[in-house]
Design a protein around this motif. Structure first.
Motif, PDB file in Angstrom:
ATOM      1  N   GLU A   1       0.849  -1.189   0.000  1.00  0.00           N
ATOM      2  CA  GLU A   1       0.000   0.000   0.000  1.00  0.00           C
ATOM      3  C   GLU A   1       0.890   1.245   0.000  1.00  0.00           C
ATOM      4  OE1 GLU A   1      -4.216   1.332   1.975  1.00  0.00           O
ATOM      5  OE2 GLU A   1      -2.783   0.279   3.251  1.00  0.00           O
ATOM      6  N   PRO A   2       1.492   1.554  -1.149  1.00  0.00           N
ATOM      7  CA  PRO A   2       2.454   2.664  -1.199  1.00  0.00           C
ATOM      8  C   PRO A   2       1.783   4.033  -1.115  1.00  0.00           C
ATOM      9  CG  PRO A   2       2.065   1.795  -3.392  1.00  0.00           C
ATOM     10  CD  PRO A   2       1.332   0.889  -2.450  1.00  0.00           C
ATOM     11  N   ARG A   3       2.466   4.949  -0.459  1.00  0.00           N
ATOM     12  CA  ARG A   3       2.043   6.346  -0.460  1.00  0.00           C
ATOM     13  C   ARG A   3       2.810   7.083  -1.554  1.00  0.00           C
ATOM     14  NH1 ARG A   3       3.080   5.879   5.331  1.00  0.00           N
ATOM     15  NH2 ARG A   3       1.110   5.513   6.451  1.00  0.00           N
ATOM     16  N   ALA A   4       2.130   8.017  -2.174  1.00  0.00           N
ATOM     17  CA  ALA A   4       2.755   8.751  -3.267  1.00  0.00           C
ATOM     18  C   ALA A   4       4.033   9.460  -2.804  1.00  0.00           C
ATOM     19  CB  ALA A   4       1.769   9.759  -3.845  1.00  0.00           C
ATOM     20  N   THR A   5       4.019  10.015  -1.588  1.00  0.00           N
ATOM     21  CA  THR A   5       5.173  10.771  -1.115  1.00  0.00           C
ATOM     22  C   THR A   5       6.423   9.912  -0.956  1.00  0.00           C
ATOM     23  OG1 THR A   5       4.335  10.466   1.145  1.00  0.00           O
ATOM     24  CG2 THR A   5       3.821  12.550   0.055  1.00  0.00           C
ATOM     25  N   ALA A   6       6.267   8.592  -0.954  1.00  0.00           N
ATOM     26  CA  ALA A   6       7.426   7.701  -0.799  1.00  0.00           C
ATOM     27  C   ALA A   6       8.005   7.264  -2.140  1.00  0.00           C
ATOM     28  CB  ALA A   6       7.037   6.469   0.015  1.00  0.00           C
ATOM     29  N   SER A   7       7.411   7.721  -3.247  1.00  0.00           N
ATOM     30  CA  SER A   7       7.880   7.275  -4.570  1.00  0.00           C
ATOM     31  C   SER A   7       8.197   8.464  -5.486  1.00  0.00           C
ATOM     32  CB  SER A   7       6.828   6.379  -5.235  1.00  0.00           C
ATOM     33  OG  SER A   7       6.656   5.183  -4.507  1.00  0.00           O
ATOM     34  N   VAL A   8       8.514   9.599  -4.916  1.00  0.00           N
ATOM     35  CA  VAL A   8       8.782  10.794  -5.731  1.00  0.00           C
ATOM     36  C   VAL A   8      10.001  10.576  -6.624  1.00  0.00           C
ATOM     37  CG1 VAL A   8       9.416  13.244  -5.650  1.00  0.00           C
ATOM     38  CG2 VAL A   8       7.663  12.341  -4.100  1.00  0.00           C
ATOM     39  N   GLN A   9      11.014   9.883  -6.120  1.00  0.00           N
ATOM     40  CA  GLN A   9      12.208   9.627  -6.935  1.00  0.00           C
ATOM     41  C   GLN A   9      11.851   8.843  -8.189  1.00  0.00           C
ATOM     42  OE1 GLN A   9      15.271   7.435  -4.900  1.00  0.00           O
ATOM     43  NE2 GLN A   9      16.608   7.346  -6.683  1.00  0.00           N
TER      44      GLN A   9
END
Length: 479
Positions: free
Chosen positions: A120-128
């Protein structure tokens, strides 16, 4: 029968053939956490829970990803509105608001027995990963930074001839993309991949990038997260029908333009009407999850939200909850009745936990839950009749089939989850009162005071309580 799904992109039923044999990769667009969950959010999550459970029953190893959009214009706007309307209390930061609302969604899903995602990924954790995808699109000539040094980056819709293929639209007839400031756009239909930070926006809502400080656009988030957790090609992309355009259309365009295979099947669930009207904030008819769960047991709510075909509109009314409560109680009563009657007999455990063929055919045919529920209730009726006729083998077989069906649908009333969710002071008090009356009736029968015993039975029946005598015990249930 081969499992078939309606593919929105193909606009046809297609046989499901997984990318990797025996495995299914599913990505479902989760909530943008700017306000409390409503009935539509619950219905959508439940649809994909049903599909996931059916894949698992069919023997597939399912990787299920549902994201959380925790950075977006709507979240920043909601935090700003709350701050403007504040009464001097401590202002809630945008990220704190997002997390608080995310917990509300998690609680709503859990109350309905919706299985937690594999990831359940959060968008803020995949900005890279989002920035890497944007750079790829720029290199391939499908995206461009705004020439005004604002920090914005847009997808160049004119550079991708397939744009519009998901929703069968001609780009010439599309409306302008309203997801970003039009400053620096080559074409009004171009949509934002990266949004340069504007004056007045919080510093915490901006990340460094090759184009300047800013944050990702909504559409790029899902493309990056699905690739990160499922690979650049995966089996199923799901979401509400309202996400087909522009969100899913834009996801498809940017992912395939970047060279990804992306989703092989597109699945969309229907929306929710309330009293025959489309649910919307403007009409003031939104039904929120907390309100809905206060009106009926979570098991009945799950039954209600899951009983229509997933592609149809679900029309909600409070009366429908009463019908759902009655339906789950019929199932519960049948299962407990069989278990009591067969206890200690040679038929205990005879019924194999396998769904009937007609149930499987319905579920394989584009997740035909309404037809599957018809098979379930037919089996309950047949099983009750077998019990009445003392055909214990047939009752045991029906018991096993019903048990398998309700487990697949996630509505097994024997599951400890529902016992915890449905219990409360009122239920405990009712149980104490009924058991006391049954003790009085038992004493009357022992004294051969048949009139008193019959009067107690009649009083309970009038209150909606059915009693059933066995050799050593009297069982009661709500009618």
């Amino acid at each position: 029968m081969t499992l078939r799904l309606y593919d929105t992109k193909a606009q046809a039923l297609r046989d499901f053939v997984p990318l990797v044999e025996g495995r299914v990769g599913m990505y479902v667009c989760g909530p943008t956490v700017q306000s409390s969950p409503h009935i539509g959010h619950l219905r959508s999550a439940l649809v994909y829970d049903q599909l996931r459970r059916w894949f698992a029953y069919r023997g597939y190893d399912v990787t299920f990803v549902r994201n959380v959009t925790d950075i977006d214009d709507k979240i920043l706007d909601a935090a700003h509105r709350d701050a403007q309307a504040g009464d001097g209390a401590r202002v809630e930061e945008w990220w704190a608001l997002a997390y608080r609302i995310e917990l509300e969604f998690t609680a709503g899903y859990a109350s309905l027995g919706i299985l937690p995602p594999t990831y359940e990924p959060r968008a803020t954790a995949s900005v890279q990963q989002m920035q890497q995808l944007i750079e790829r699109l720029i290199e391939r000539g499908h995206a461009y930074p705004a020439p005004d040094a604002s920090g914005d980056v847009y997808f160049d819709t004119a550079s991708w001839p397939a744009y519009g293929e998901l929703t069968r639209q001609s780009p010439d007839k599309m409306e302008a993309a309203a997801d970003a400031d039009p400053r620096g756009k080559r074409d009004p239909r171009d949509f934002a991949l990266w949004k340069g930070r504007k004056a007045g926006e919080p510093e915490s809502a901006a990340w460094a990038s090759p184009w300047g400080e800013g944050r990702p656009g909504w559409h790029i988030e899902c493309s990056a997260m699905s690739a990160r957790y499922l690979g650049e090609e995966f089996d199923i992309h799901g979401g509400g029908l309202d996400l087909r355009f522009p969100h899913h259309e834009n996801e498809l365009a940017q992912s395939t333009a970047a060279g990804s295979g992306f989703a092989r099947y597109w699945v969309h669930n229907g929306l929710v009407n309330v009293g025959g009207q489309k649910m919307s904030k403007s009409l003031g008819n939104s039904v929120y999850a907390a309100e809905l769960l206060s009106l009926a047991s979570p098991l009945a709510v799950r039954y209600l939200l899951g009983q229509a075909h997933y592609r149809s509109i679900l029309d909600y009314s409070p009366d429908s909850l009463v019908v759902a409560e009655a339906a789950v109680d019929r199932i519960r009563t049948f299962l407990t009745r069989v278990e009591r009657r067969l206890a200690g007999t040679r038929f205990t455990g005879v019924g194999a936990p396998v769904v009937p063929e007609a149930f499987a055919e319905a579920m394989d045919d584009d997740l035909g839950v309404p037809q599957a529920l018809a098979v379930l209730h037919d089996t309950v009726r047949a099983g009750n009749q077998a019990l009445d006729d003392e055909e214990l083998h047939e009752a045991a077989v029906a018991h096993g089939q019903v048990g398998a069906m309700v487990q697949v649908l996630g509505i097994d009333p024997r599951d400890p989850h529902w016992a915890t969710a449905d219990s409360g002071p009122a239920a405990s008090a009712l149980g104490v009162l009924v058991e006391r009356l049954l003790d009085d009736r038992r004493s009357a029968r022992e004294a051969k005071d048949w009139a008193a015993a019959d009067r107690i039975r009649a009083e309970l029946a009038e209150a909606g309580i059915t009693i059933e005598d066995s050799q050593n015990h009297t069982h009661w249930s709500l009618t």
